[in-house]
Design a protein around this motif. Sequence first.
Motif, mmCIF file in Angstrom:
data_model
loop_
_atom_site.group_PDB
_atom_site.id
_atom_site.type_symbol
_atom_site.label_atom_id
_atom_site.label_comp_id
_atom_site.label_asym_id
_atom_site.label_seq_id
_atom_site.Cartn_x
_atom_site.Cartn_y
_atom_site.Cartn_z
ATOM 1 N N ALA A 155 0.841 -1.193 0.000
ATOM 2 C CA ALA A 155 0.000 0.000 0.000
ATOM 3 C C ALA A 155 0.875 1.242 0.000
ATOM 4 O O ALA A 155 1.574 1.513 0.987
ATOM 5 C CB ALA A 155 -0.916 -0.010 1.222
ATOM 6 N N VAL A 156 0.848 1.986 -1.098
ATOM 7 C CA VAL A 156 1.691 3.175 -1.214
ATOM 8 C C VAL A 156 1.009 4.344 -0.499
ATOM 9 O O VAL A 156 -0.010 4.861 -0.949
ATOM 10 C CB VAL A 156 1.981 3.515 -2.685
ATOM 11 N N ALA A 211 2.488 -1.013 4.363
ATOM 12 C CA ALA A 211 2.370 0.307 3.745
ATOM 13 C C ALA A 211 3.744 0.958 3.694
ATOM 14 O O ALA A 211 4.677 0.545 4.393
ATOM 15 C CB ALA A 211 1.393 1.179 4.520
ATOM 16 N N LEU A 212 3.855 1.993 2.879
ATOM 17 C CA LEU A 212 5.159 2.641 2.712
ATOM 18 C C LEU A 212 5.026 4.086 2.298
ATOM 19 O O LEU A 212 4.010 4.515 1.747
ATOM 20 C CB LEU A 212 5.974 1.903 1.647
ATOM 21 N N ASN A 213 6.085 4.816 2.577
ATOM 22 C CA ASN A 213 6.295 6.163 2.044
ATOM 23 C C ASN A 213 7.382 6.064 0.983
ATOM 24 O O ASN A 213 8.515 5.710 1.304
ATOM 25 C CB ASN A 213 6.732 7.097 3.173
ATOM 26 N N PRO A 214 7.086 6.359 -0.275
ATOM 27 C CA PRO A 214 8.115 6.238 -1.314
ATOM 28 C C PRO A 214 9.170 7.327 -1.262
ATOM 29 O O PRO A 214 10.244 7.186 -1.857
ATOM 30 C CB PRO A 214 7.308 6.318 -2.614
ATOM 31 N N THR A 244 11.212 0.939 -2.204
ATOM 32 C CA THR A 244 10.517 0.380 -1.040
ATOM 33 C C THR A 244 9.300 -0.429 -1.468
ATOM 34 O O THR A 244 8.995 -1.470 -0.874
ATOM 35 C CB THR A 244 10.131 1.481 -0.048
ATOM 36 N N SER A 245 8.610 0.007 -2.514
ATOM 37 C CA SER A 245 7.497 -0.788 -3.051
ATOM 38 C C SER A 245 7.968 -2.165 -3.482
ATOM 39 O O SER A 245 7.342 -3.195 -3.178
ATOM 40 C CB SER A 245 6.857 -0.075 -4.250
ATOM 41 N N VAL A 246 9.070 -2.193 -4.209
ATOM 42 C CA VAL A 246 9.605 -3.453 -4.722
ATOM 43 C C VAL A 246 10.097 -4.346 -3.583
ATOM 44 O O VAL A 246 9.895 -5.566 -3.592
ATOM 45 C CB VAL A 246 10.724 -3.165 -5.741
ATOM 46 N N LEU A 247 10.723 -3.733 -2.589
ATOM 47 C CA LEU A 247 11.166 -4.500 -1.424
ATOM 48 C C LEU A 247 9.991 -5.230 -0.783
ATOM 49 O O LEU A 247 10.052 -6.440 -0.527
ATOM 50 C CB LEU A 247 11.822 -3.571 -0.404
ATOM 51 N N LEU A 248 8.914 -4.495 -0.521
ATOM 52 C CA LEU A 248 7.769 -5.087 0.160
ATOM 53 C C LEU A 248 7.025 -6.075 -0.721
ATOM 54 O O LEU A 248 6.412 -7.019 -0.214
ATOM 55 C CB LEU A 248 6.825 -3.980 0.640
#
Length: 307
Positions: A155-156, A211-214, A244-248
Amino acid sequence: MTTPRNGFGFATTASDVLDGIDLGGRRAVVTGGAAGIGFETCRALAAAGASVTLAVRNLTAGEQAVRELHGLTGNKQLAVEHLDISDLESVDAFARMWRGPLHMLINNAGVMAIPTRQVSRQGVELQLATNFLGHFHLAQALQLALAEEGGRIVAVSSSAHLMAPVFFGDTNFGFLPYDPVLAYAQSKTAVILMAVEANRRWSSSNVYANALNPGAIATGLQKHTGGLRTPKERQKSIAQGAATSVLLAASPLVKNVGGRYFEDCQEADVVTHRNPELSGVAPYALDQDNSARLWELADGWRQSPAP
């Protein structure tokens, strides 16, 4: 319990994260995959061998993106499908189309700081409808596909969540004066709460959500704000923004990790107040009472508009 640090950081790119990782046989859906960090997320996953479906509102742009991705990666397992994430009927149509397992659902599409209050077809304030509600229903509709072989939901969100909680009781700005930044901030807090609650409900079926903050990246998202205003030293490239999206979504470093908020490829610290760097995660965004309350509310918004 925090996730162990992994050696990645602010300058890490999506390619760095997936270096040496084979995603052959893995299937991903990326909303808003035709541009910005969504496109780079698709490129990195495809370069590692994943089958990637771009879920986009503009099919012409999506088809052009697929052609570019094929040229960049040589991967032919690329597809584009129509999805207007702000419209729950479109979400339903996309979910009915899907067949087979899904390993990665990257909820990337979003809108930011719409100047005047607008609502979706279902009567929900448009930033909340786009950034949160559509993705909430998409994850629900694809939950069984995610559970088939163990899937991840990404979740971005944004550091903007530090500017506002969810305004329970007036999520639709019916009484509060509409403020484009506060509406955006609320929607990004809701994105984190969705990941927290999805993980609580579904991790037992091997579906994990984070979730993440790009980070601060100059993309079309800032079209209503006059461009990116973050100081140069804190800005990221698109390749760094997708890391970070790709990591998760795909890294074994976060296998079976869920219900967390990440930034710069690391689990973020919980902060007690907003700081000048807008770093960390607010306690209200991880609160399980808030996440359960929002989930129950959002379940009912299909039948009637948000309060």
